[in-house]
Design an enzyme around this catalytic site. Sequence first.
Site, PDB file in Angstrom:
ATOM      1  CE  LYS A  10      -3.316   2.333   2.901  1.00  0.00           C
ATOM      2  NZ  LYS A  10      -4.026   2.390   3.773  1.00  0.00           N
ATOM      3  NE  ARG A 191       3.414   9.546  -4.182  1.00  0.00           N
ATOM      4  CZ  ARG A 191       3.505   9.840  -5.199  1.00  0.00           C
ATOM      5  NH1 ARG A 191       3.567  11.308  -5.510  1.00  0.00           N
ATOM      6  NH2 ARG A 191       3.104   9.317  -6.339  1.00  0.00           N
ATOM      7  CG  ASN A 192       8.425   6.378  -3.209  1.00  0.00           C
ATOM      8  OD1 ASN A 192       7.802   5.403  -3.964  1.00  0.00           O
ATOM      9  ND2 ASN A 192       8.567   7.749  -3.487  1.00  0.00           N
ATOM     10  NE  ARG A 193       6.151   0.341   2.679  1.00  0.00           N
ATOM     11  CZ  ARG A 193       5.024   0.170   1.997  1.00  0.00           C
ATOM     12  NH1 ARG A 193       4.548   1.359   1.533  1.00  0.00           N
ATOM     13  NH2 ARG A 193       4.086  -0.688   1.937  1.00  0.00           N
ATOM     14  CG  LEU A 194      11.424   8.069   1.662  1.00  0.00           C
ATOM     15  CD1 LEU A 194      11.721   9.349   0.732  1.00  0.00           C
ATOM     16  CD2 LEU A 194      12.435   7.208   2.383  1.00  0.00           C
TER      17      LEU A 194
END
Length: 214
Positions: A10, A191-194
Site C-alpha cells: 500500500k 510515499r515510497n516508505r519515507l
Amino acid sequence: MQKDLKHYRKSYEKGELTEADLPANPFILFQSWFDMADENDHIDEANAMHLSTVGVNGMPKTRVVLLKSYSRDGFIFFSNYHSEKGIQLDENPQCCLSFFWPALEKQVIIQGKVSKIAEAESTAYFKSRPKGSQLGAHASAQSSVIGSRAILENRLAKLEEEYKNLEIPKPTNWGGYIVKPINMEFWQGRRNRLHDRILYSKNNDNWKIERLAP
Ligand SMILES: Cc1cc2nc3c(=O)[nH]c(=O)nc-3n(C[C@H](O)[C@H](O)[C@H](O)COP(=O)(O)O)c2cc1C
C-alpha cells in the site's frame, strides 16, 4: 497451511508531518490527531489502544484496552488490578501504548511510567458505567482460567439477583491506571516508505523533538 502475503502493498499518501506542524508539547499534537481519528467515519473506537507490558519473566504481552481520558498528566485506562496486565504492572510499572488509525495512516507510540489513579477517581468512573458492566467486573476474575462459560453466566445471574435493588460497589481490585509518558512518537505514513517519524522525549519540564529515520 501457508498463505503468502508478500504482494500486499500500500502506498501511504494521506498526510505529512513536517517540522512546521510541531507544537512544543506532544499532547497538543496528540489531541489534534485523536480528534481527527474520532471524527473520521471510517474509524470505530478511536480510543482503542494497544497496551504492552513486561513482567519479571521478561515476556512481553500486548492487548487492546480503551483510553478513557487524557490530559497533560497522562493517559488513563481501567482494568482489573489482579489481571495478567495488573500483575505485570505491579512487577514492572512501565508500559508502551500504541494507536494505529489506518484511515489516517497515522500511528502514535507512547512509552511511560504507570501508576494507579486515586481510588475515589476509580469509584467515580465505576459508578458512571452501565449496571451490566459493573456486574461484569464483579463476575469475572479477569485472566484466571475458568471451567466453562456457564460458570461465568451463572455468576452474573446470581449477582444480578443479589444487587437487584442495591448500588453496586466498585470491586476493590478494579480501577484506573495512568500512563505518564517519557516519550511519544508520531508516525505518519508517506510515499515510497519515507514515512515521517517525530519523537518527543521528556526532558525535565520540556520536550526534546527529533526526527527518526522511517
Ligand atoms: C476493543 C477492546 C477494548 C477493550 N477494553 C478493555 C479495557 O478498557 N480494559 C480491560 O481491562 N480490558 C479491555 N479489553 C480486553 C483486553 O484486551 C484483555 O483481553 C483483558 O484486559 C485481559 O488482558 P490480560 O489478561 O493481559 O490482563 C478490551 C478488548 C478489546 C478488543
